[in-house]
Enzyme design. Sequence first.
Site, PDB file in Angstrom:
ATOM      1  N   SER A 134       0.857  -1.180   0.000  1.00  0.00           N
ATOM      2  CA  SER A 134       0.000   0.000   0.000  1.00  0.00           C
ATOM      3  C   SER A 134       0.889   1.223   0.000  1.00  0.00           C
ATOM      4  O   SER A 134       2.044   1.171   0.429  1.00  0.00           O
ATOM      5  CB  SER A 134      -0.896   0.025   1.248  1.00  0.00           C
ATOM      6  OG  SER A 134      -1.600   1.255   1.343  1.00  0.00           O
ATOM      7  N   TYR A 147      -3.540  -0.404  10.148  1.00  0.00           N
ATOM      8  CA  TYR A 147      -3.354  -0.702   8.728  1.00  0.00           C
ATOM      9  C   TYR A 147      -1.950  -0.308   8.282  1.00  0.00           C
ATOM     10  O   TYR A 147      -1.248  -1.074   7.610  1.00  0.00           O
ATOM     11  CB  TYR A 147      -4.404   0.045   7.913  1.00  0.00           C
ATOM     12  CG  TYR A 147      -4.387  -0.278   6.436  1.00  0.00           C
ATOM     13  CD1 TYR A 147      -5.005  -1.424   5.945  1.00  0.00           C
ATOM     14  CD2 TYR A 147      -3.758   0.567   5.517  1.00  0.00           C
ATOM     15  CE1 TYR A 147      -4.986  -1.721   4.593  1.00  0.00           C
ATOM     16  CE2 TYR A 147      -3.742   0.277   4.168  1.00  0.00           C
ATOM     17  CZ  TYR A 147      -4.356  -0.864   3.710  1.00  0.00           C
ATOM     18  OH  TYR A 147      -4.340  -1.158   2.363  1.00  0.00           O
TER      19      TYR A 147
END
Length: 242
Positions: A134, A147
């Site tokens: 990500s 996250y």
Amino acid sequence: MTRVAVVTGGGSGLGREMALALAGAGFQVWVTGRTEDKLRETVALGDGRVELAVLDVSDGEAVRRFFAGLERVDVLVNNAGTGSPAAAVQDVREEDWRQVVDTNLTGSFLCAQAAYDLMLRQDPKGGRIINNGSISAHVPRPQGIAYTASKHAISGLTKGLELEGRAHGITACQIDIGNAATAMTARMEQGVLQPDGSIAVEPTFDPKIVAGFVVRIAELPTSVAVPTLTVMAAGMPYVGRG
């Protein structure tokens, strides 16, 4: 010989696009996920080249059992992942933290471990592991510490797999994706919290572009390594975020 790919989290979004692109390139594809109905939708779009397995990647026994049933795997795409409710550090619930880490990090490790073991034993041996990282693996968003931490850890997982796989024709790649247009990023169109406290609309891009990169990497000979790839919507707040 038919090439075999496994895509976790293949019932929707990026996972579905990746699976269908790999099937279109001639791979026999297994999609895994926790929701059978969603997986069946992917299978129906796969022109007979996609099969499904209901699987929670954080369940080590289930992961090992699934991979033990395969004769070979040429490509593993560790795509399954989850987030948690936006919360300041002091308000993050332990159960939310654990769910994110169990899915995003431990799940990716368990699948990579099982695929790696099979890649060592199959003939010809070797293969490729592609981890969905990500933009958050490089720069965090506010109120998303679980996250962000999990995706930073994916970088270490990818490097460890790449290092130990060298002698066996196993390569590992991390694709860091920013704002591909899926259900998870739909909120970008309404505006999302920025580090300065403002709310800003962010651009998105077609997830099929990511799927195309996955196919290109999957089709490379294992003598070629692509350690990292970043693909994102032009103009999103990444370089100099915050």
